[in-house]
Design a protein around this motif. Structure first.
Motif, PDB file in Angstrom:
ATOM      1  N   ALA A  76       0.935  -1.367  -0.085  1.00 16.21           N
ATOM      2  CA  ALA A  76      -0.020   0.202  -0.166  1.00 16.21           C
ATOM      3  C   ALA A  76       0.962   1.176   0.237  1.00 16.21           C
ATOM      4  O   ALA A  76       1.822   1.269   0.904  1.00 16.21           O
ATOM      5  N   ASP A  77       0.389   2.232  -0.874  1.00 17.24           N
ATOM      6  CA  ASP A  77       1.287   3.664  -0.748  1.00 17.24           C
ATOM      7  C   ASP A  77       0.413   4.367  -1.367  1.00 17.24           C
ATOM      8  O   ASP A  77      -0.805   4.683  -1.614  1.00 17.24           O
ATOM      9  N   SER A 240       1.458  -9.386   4.515  1.00 19.56           N
ATOM     10  CA  SER A 240       1.442 -10.966   4.008  1.00 19.56           C
ATOM     11  C   SER A 240       0.255 -11.555   4.588  1.00 19.56           C
ATOM     12  O   SER A 240       0.089 -11.465   5.948  1.00 19.56           O
ATOM     13  N   MET A 241      -0.672 -12.301   3.806  1.00 19.56           N
ATOM     14  CA  MET A 241      -1.559 -12.808   4.251  1.00 19.56           C
ATOM     15  C   MET A 241      -1.243 -14.443   4.443  1.00 19.56           C
ATOM     16  O   MET A 241      -0.668 -14.953   3.818  1.00 19.56           O
ATOM     17  N   SER A 242      -2.244 -14.957   5.269  1.00 18.97           N
ATOM     18  CA  SER A 242      -2.008 -16.219   5.695  1.00 18.97           C
ATOM     19  C   SER A 242      -2.437 -17.451   4.697  1.00 18.97           C
ATOM     20  O   SER A 242      -2.135 -18.522   4.473  1.00 18.97           O
ATOM     21  N   ASP A 243      -3.543 -16.696   3.905  1.00 16.38           N
ATOM     22  CA  ASP A 243      -4.268 -17.604   2.996  1.00 16.38           C
ATOM     23  C   ASP A 243      -4.146 -16.517   1.607  1.00 16.38           C
ATOM     24  O   ASP A 243      -4.669 -15.535   1.538  1.00 16.38           O
ATOM     25  N   THR A 251      -7.035  -6.835  -0.036  1.00 16.57           N
ATOM     26  CA  THR A 251      -6.564  -5.759  -0.709  1.00 16.57           C
ATOM     27  C   THR A 251      -7.619  -4.526  -0.676  1.00 16.57           C
ATOM     28  O   THR A 251      -7.025  -3.400  -0.577  1.00 16.57           O
ATOM     29  N   GLN A 252      -8.548  -5.070  -0.916  1.00 15.49           N
ATOM     30  CA  GLN A 252      -9.670  -3.820  -0.767  1.00 15.49           C
ATOM     31  C   GLN A 252      -9.965  -3.439   0.711  1.00 15.49           C
ATOM     32  O   GLN A 252     -10.131  -2.196   0.653  1.00 15.49           O
ATOM     33  N   GLU A 253      -9.874  -4.169   1.311  1.00 17.66           N
ATOM     34  CA  GLU A 253     -10.085  -3.697   2.823  1.00 17.66           C
ATOM     35  C   GLU A 253      -8.886  -2.943   3.375  1.00 17.66           C
ATOM     36  O   GLU A 253      -9.226  -2.010   4.030  1.00 17.66           O
ATOM     37  N   ILE A 254      -7.749  -3.237   3.061  1.00 19.38           N
ATOM     38  CA  ILE A 254      -6.871  -2.482   3.370  1.00 19.38           C
ATOM     39  C   ILE A 254      -6.644  -0.819   2.787  1.00 19.38           C
ATOM     40  O   ILE A 254      -6.428  -0.178   3.346  1.00 19.38           O
ATOM     41  N   GLN A 255      -7.248  -0.936   1.405  1.00 19.07           N
ATOM     42  CA  GLN A 255      -7.545   0.350   0.872  1.00 19.07           C
ATOM     43  C   GLN A 255      -8.521   1.059   1.612  1.00 19.07           C
ATOM     44  O   GLN A 255      -8.644   2.304   1.758  1.00 19.07           O
ATOM     45  N   GLN A 256      -9.478   0.537   1.910  1.00 21.68           N
ATOM     46  CA  GLN A 256     -10.502   1.196   2.547  1.00 21.68           C
ATOM     47  C   GLN A 256     -10.434   1.683   3.792  1.00 21.68           C
ATOM     48  O   GLN A 256     -10.816   2.810   4.192  1.00 21.68           O
ATOM     49  N   ALA A 270      -3.629   0.114  -2.962  1.00 26.99           N
ATOM     50  CA  ALA A 270      -3.271  -1.045  -2.536  1.00 26.99           C
ATOM     51  C   ALA A 270      -3.267  -2.114  -3.420  1.00 26.99           C
ATOM     52  O   ALA A 270      -3.960  -2.265  -4.508  1.00 26.99           O
ATOM     53  N   GLU A 271      -2.198  -2.908  -3.793  1.00 31.02           N
ATOM     54  CA  GLU A 271      -1.924  -3.740  -4.872  1.00 31.02           C
ATOM     55  C   GLU A 271      -1.442  -5.022  -4.286  1.00 31.02           C
ATOM     56  O   GLU A 271      -0.810  -5.336  -3.311  1.00 31.02           O
ATOM     57  N   ASN A 272      -1.701  -5.912  -5.255  1.00 37.21           N
ATOM     58  CA  ASN A 272      -0.985  -7.472  -5.082  1.00 37.21           C
ATOM     59  C   ASN A 272      -0.544  -8.102  -6.249  1.00 37.21           C
ATOM     60  O   ASN A 272      -0.839  -7.474  -7.152  1.00 37.21           O
ATOM     61  N   LEU A 273      -0.217  -9.272  -6.170  1.00 45.70           N
ATOM     62  CA  LEU A 273       0.456  -9.999  -7.213  1.00 45.70           C
ATOM     63  C   LEU A 273      -0.586 -10.860  -7.958  1.00 45.70           C
ATOM     64  O   LEU A 273      -0.320 -11.538  -9.010  1.00 45.70           O
TER      65      LEU A 273
END
Length: 413
Positions: A76-77, A240-243, A251-256, A270-273
């Motif tokens: 997230a940035d 880092s997520m457990s699942d 990712t959506q929740e972090i941005q919110q 917020a981004e992921n691979l």
């Protein structure tokens, strides 16, 4: 009163056996012709199996390499500016944002803030070199899936005690001290403060400078990095997520959470691979499809070869066809005879091709530790395609044989 369905006469049950027996006898009397005709199918089906294997192996390799970067990782940035394009004061993320996200987003197993600093250090030859200094927490090692070739990474105690320790990249260690092991324990001055190098690190997968880590990167505890800044702002947050299944939603929740904790007009990302993995999988599938089309051309060429050979066979067996019609063989039986021979050539070639195509990946599984993927679907497709090739390209010769006039065939020399 129930009616009993009569069983078919014995000669009808043996009819197909006779056709098969005649086909086998024909092949035995023309072994070279049969082998050369089937060779095209062997090559075609073997290439189809190998192409699918290569495609799956490539896809597996790409996904494994991306997984090594961290498929469970979310970054997230703060993008700066506003969603309306106007100007406003900066609204950077802080360590409190990281704590809030960890509290509100379930499934996070590791997280790290990151601050970015720059400095110049002396290198052999009397010159100075620009280095990138990243202040991170000890969990950064797990989020980024880093490898520690020599020494160790700083831990929670180093972070809380604000120990002036550092981990440097493998290329930088070699450039400064000649080897990784020699770098461990060496003092290094960063922005005027003395640090001790406690280990070297590298990315598990080479990203060729496309990540926040470069060849001249030095990692220090986040709490120590704060000495060099006059604000509590962080440049980037890592999670880092457990699942891996939770990554898109998280990712959506972090941005919110970030948006809710800052001004409405501030822009965060917020981004992921996951999207990158999807793209890589689609590219690998597309390449496999292209290679399959090339293999299909080989099978078509093999089918044309079968048709040519069967047409030649019809011409050489005209008298035999006339005799069989004279003793009562129907057009359907003649057609079925030659169609059976074409399908048999195609199937035998296909089976041999499948065995040949599977030989390489199976051998690699036994001889090496690498689990080469084997597709059972490709075997089924190869069998179906080889049968279809026999039917499609055997229909014309079979039809021509069935349409021969019995009287003219008996006169043929």
């Amino acid at each position: 009163m129930t009616s009993v369905v009569p069983k078919p006469p014995v000669y009808e049950r043996l009819h197909y056996r006779e056709i098969l027996a005649v086909s086998i006898e024909t092949f035995k009397s023309n072994k070279v012709r049969f082998a050369l005709t089937a060779l095209g199918m062997v090559i075609g089906t073997a290439s189809l199996i190998l192409v699918v294997t290569i495609g799956l192996t490539g896809k597996q390799y790409i996904l494994r390499e991306l997984n090594s970067i961290g498929t469970n990782m979310i970054t997230a940035d703060y993008e700066g500016g506003t969603i309306y394009g106007g100007s406003t004061s900066n609204d950077f993320m802080t360590l409190d944002d990281l704590k809030a996200i960890r509290a509100q987003v379930p499934g996070i197993v590791a997280a790290s803030p990151m601050i970015q600093l720059h400095d110049q250090i002396p290198v052999p030859g009397g010159k100075e070199r620009d280095v990138l200094i990243l202040g991170v927490s000890f969990e950064y090692q797990f989020v980024r899936n880093l490898v520690i070739p020599s020494g160790r990474f700083f831990d929670d105690y180093d972070t809380n005690a604000r120990n002036k320790v550092a981990a440097i990249t493998k290329p930088l260690a070699i450039r400064l001290y000649g080897s990784e092991d020699a770098a461990v324990g060496q003092p290094i001055k960063l922005n005027g403060l003395p640090f001790t190098i406690i280990g070297t690190f590298k990315e598990r997968v080479e990203t060729f400078g496309q990540s926040e880590i470069s060849d001249d990167t030095i990692l220090i505890p986040y709490t120590v990095g704060r000495y060099f800044t006059d604000t509590d702002a962080v440049k980037e947050l890592f999670f880092s997520m457990s699942d891996s299944d939770r990554v898109p939603l998280a990712t959506q929740e972090i941005q919110q959470v970030l948006q809710s904790r800052h001004r409405p007009e501030s822009v965060y990302k917020a981004e992921n691979l996951t999207q990158l993995l999807d793209v890589a999988a689609k590219v690998a599938n597309a390449l496999t499809a292209i290679l399959l089309l090339i293999s299909a051309v080989t099978l078509v060429v093999s089918g044309v070869g079968i048709m040519n050979i069967m047409l030649a066979t019809v011409s050489s067996r005209i008298r035999e066809i006339g005799v069989r019609k004279a003793v009562g063989a129907t057009n359907q039986e003649i057609r079925l005879q030659f169609l059976t021979e074409a399908v048999l050539i195609s199937l035998v070639g296909g089976v041999i091709g499948i065995v040949s195509g599977l030989a390489l990946p199976v051998s690699l599984r036994f001889l090496t530790d690498y689990r080469v993927p084997i597709s059972g679907l490709s075997v089924i497709i190869a069998l179906v395609v080889s049968s279809m090739v026999g039917v499609l390209f055997g229909t014309v010769p079979a039809t021509r044989a069935a349409q021969l006039d019995p009287v003219e065939s008996l006169r043929y020399e």
